[in-house]
Write an enzyme that holds these catalytic residues in place. Structure first.
Site, PDB file in Angstrom:
ATOM      1  N   HIS A  69       0.807  -1.224   0.000  1.00 22.18           N
ATOM      2  CA  HIS A  69       0.000   0.000   0.000  1.00 22.18           C
ATOM      3  C   HIS A  69       0.839   1.272   0.000  1.00 22.18           C
ATOM      4  CE1 HIS A  69      -4.246  -1.336   0.418  1.00 22.18           C
ATOM      5  NE2 HIS A  69      -3.645  -2.472   0.740  1.00 22.18           N
ATOM      6  N   PRO A 165      -4.432  -1.210  -7.652  1.00 21.45           N
ATOM      7  CA  PRO A 165      -5.592  -1.892  -8.238  1.00 21.45           C
ATOM      8  C   PRO A 165      -6.534  -2.371  -7.138  1.00 21.45           C
ATOM      9  CG  PRO A 165      -3.650  -3.296  -8.336  1.00 21.45           C
ATOM     10  CD  PRO A 165      -3.186  -1.964  -7.817  1.00 21.45           C
ATOM     11  N   HIS A 195      -2.029 -13.299  -0.469  1.00 21.83           N
ATOM     12  CA  HIS A 195      -3.380 -13.677  -0.043  1.00 21.83           C
ATOM     13  C   HIS A 195      -3.400 -15.066   0.602  1.00 21.83           C
ATOM     14  CE1 HIS A 195      -5.471 -10.717  -3.072  1.00 21.83           C
ATOM     15  NE2 HIS A 195      -4.754 -10.106  -2.138  1.00 21.83           N
ATOM     16  N   ASP A 245      -6.930 -18.537   3.696  1.00 20.18           N
ATOM     17  CA  ASP A 245      -6.523 -19.925   3.473  1.00 20.18           C
ATOM     18  C   ASP A 245      -6.889 -20.714   4.727  1.00 20.18           C
ATOM     19  OD1 ASP A 245      -5.297 -22.368   3.165  1.00 20.18           O
ATOM     20  OD2 ASP A 245      -3.301 -21.570   2.732  1.00 20.18           O
ATOM     21  N   THR A 248      -3.726 -23.349   5.939  1.00 14.63           N
ATOM     22  CA  THR A 248      -2.548 -22.797   6.629  1.00 14.63           C
ATOM     23  C   THR A 248      -2.705 -21.275   6.715  1.00 14.63           C
ATOM     24  OG1 THR A 248      -1.374 -22.736   4.485  1.00 14.63           O
ATOM     25  CG2 THR A 248      -0.984 -24.651   5.905  1.00 14.63           C
ATOM     26  N   ASP A 253       2.644 -19.512   2.120  1.00 17.38           N
ATOM     27  CA  ASP A 253       3.072 -20.685   1.354  1.00 17.38           C
ATOM     28  C   ASP A 253       2.320 -20.754   0.032  1.00 17.38           C
ATOM     29  OD1 ASP A 253       0.529 -21.565   2.013  1.00 17.38           O
ATOM     30  OD2 ASP A 253       1.202 -22.998   3.523  1.00 17.38           O
TER      31      ASP A 253
END
Length: 328
Positions: A69, A165, A195, A245, A248, A253
Site C-alpha cells: 500500500h 488496483p 493472499h 486460506d 494454513t 506458502d
C-alpha cells in the site's frame, strides 16, 4: 611505476567500481545503509518484530500489506503512515486501504530506534524492514533489502486509486499497474500469493454471495463463506471475515495457488489469476513449487520496495511516523 604494477592498479580500480555497483542500486539505496550511523538498526527492528509478533500474530499480515500500500503508490516513502490533517486526507482512511491496521506497532519500533539513534532511521525503512521480517515470521523467505530511504511529507490519498488496483479490477489493469513499476507477470502472480495469509472482510466478498452465489465458486467453500458472512450488507466495523486460506492461515506458502485452482479464492482477482491465460501458467507452477513461488515473490518485493524512493537530501527523517516534522 612498473607495467605490472600499473596493470594491477587498473584491475584493482575496476574491481572497486564493480563492487560499488553491486551494492548500490539506481535508486540510491544500499545494503546495510545504517552500518555506521546506527549499527544496531536492523537488529532492533528484527527484535521488535519478533516481540510484537509473539503478542499479536496478525501484525505480520499488516506489515506485509504496508509494503504494497505504501510502495506501489508513486514512491516508497511512508506516506501511508501520515495521519489526516484539517486539509489533507490520510491514505489510511481511503476505501482502498480498508482493513489496514496495527500502525501503532510501527510507532513502537520507531520509539525503540529513537532511543538508540535519535533522528537517524526513517519510517520508510522501518515500514520496509518490518515487512521483510514479518514475511520471515510467516514462514516466507528472507529477502535482503536495501535501505537509505527518507520520509515523504505529504499524503497521496488524492492519487492513490491511479496506482493501487482494487480487488475487483480486470487482470489487464492489475498487470498494467505492476508492470508500470517494473514487476513482470510472474512477479504479479507471486505478489498476490500474499493472499495466502490473513483474512478478508465480508464487505469485500459479499458481492460474490448475494443476491446470488457466484457459480465459479467451489460449492463446499460457499457454505463456509455464507456461515462467516451471513449478511448481504455487512457492518464494516463488525468483526466479520473469512480466512484467506483455511488450511494454513498463518503461513505464507503456495497453498494459495492450489486453492484458487480449486475455485476457493475469495476475491474476484484471485479467481481471475487462476483463469486468465496470461497468469494461469505461473499459478500452476507456483502451486507445484514453493521454491519457484518464493523466488519470484522475493524478486517482486525487492522491486516494489525500491520504487522511486526519496534518498540523499530529499524528504526528511520523521520524528514520529504518523506526522511530518514541523519546520519553523
Amino acid at each position: 611505476m612498473a607495467p605490472k604494477a600499473l596493470i594491477f592498479l587498473a584491475l584493482f580500480s575496476l574491481l572497486a567500481i564493480v563492487s560499488v555497483a553491486d551494492t548500490e542500486s539506481d535508486s540510491g539505496l544500499v545494503l546495510n545503509f545504517y552500518k555506521d550511523s546506527c549499527p544496531q538498526a536492523e537488529d532492533i527492528i528484527r527484535e521488535q518484530v519478533g516481540l510484537l509478533y509473539k503478542r499479536h500474530k496478525n501484525t505480520a499480515f499488516s506489515w506485509l500489506r504496508n509494503i504494497f500500500h505504501d510502495c506501489a503508490v508513486e514512491s516508497c516513502d511512508a506516506s501511508l503512515l501520515l495521519d489526516s490533517t484539517r486539509r489533507v486526507l490520510s491514505e489510511k482512511e481511503t476505501d482502498r486501504s480498508f482493513g489496514l491496521r496495527n500502525f501503532r506497532y510501527l510507532e513502537t519500533i520507531k520509539e525503540a530506534l529513537e532511543r538508540e539513534c535519535p533522528g537517524v532511521v526513517s519510517c520508510a525503512d522501518i515500514l520496509v524492514l518490518s515487512g521483510r521480517d514479518g514475511i520471515v515470521a510467516l514462514g516466507g523467505p528472507y529477502i535482503p533489502l536495501k535501505t537509505g530511504r527518507r520520509d515523504g511529507r505529504r499524503s497521496r490519498a488524492d492519487i492513490l486509486e491511479q496506482y493501487l488496483p482494487d480487488h475487483n479490477e480486470s487482470m489487464t489493469v492489475v498487470l498494467e499497474r505492476f508492470n508500470n513499476i517494473g514487476i513482470d507477470t510472474p512477479g504479479v502472480v507471486a505478489l498476490l500469493g500474499s493472499h495466502s495469509v490473513g483474512r478478508t472482510h465480508c464487505v469485500k466478498l459479499v458481492h460474490r454471495l448475494y443476491p446470488e452465489v457466484d457459480p465459479a465458486l467451489d460449492p463446499g467453500h460457499v457454505e463456509h463463506m455464507l456461515h462467516k458472512c451471513p449478511d448481504a450488507i455487512p457492518d464494516p466495523k463488525a468483526v466479520q471475515y473469512v480466512r484467506n486460506d483455511r488450511g494454513t492461515p498463518m503461513k505464507l506458502d503456495n497453498n494459495y495457488y492450489r486453492n484458487i485452482l480449486d475455485n476457493k479464492g475469495l476475491l474476484i482477482v484471485d479467481h481471475q489469476l487462476a483463469n486468465d491465460k496470461r497468469t494461469k501458467p505461473y499459478v500452476k507452477k507456483m502451486a507445484k513449487s514453493q521454491d519457484y513461488f518464493f523466488k519470484h515473490f522475493g524478486r517482486a518485493i525487492t522491486i516494489l520496495t525500491e520504487n522511486n524512493p526519496l534518498t540523499g537530501t530529499k524528504g526528511e527523517i520523521r520524528k514520529q511516523c504518523n506526522v511530518a516534522n514541523k519546520h519553523h
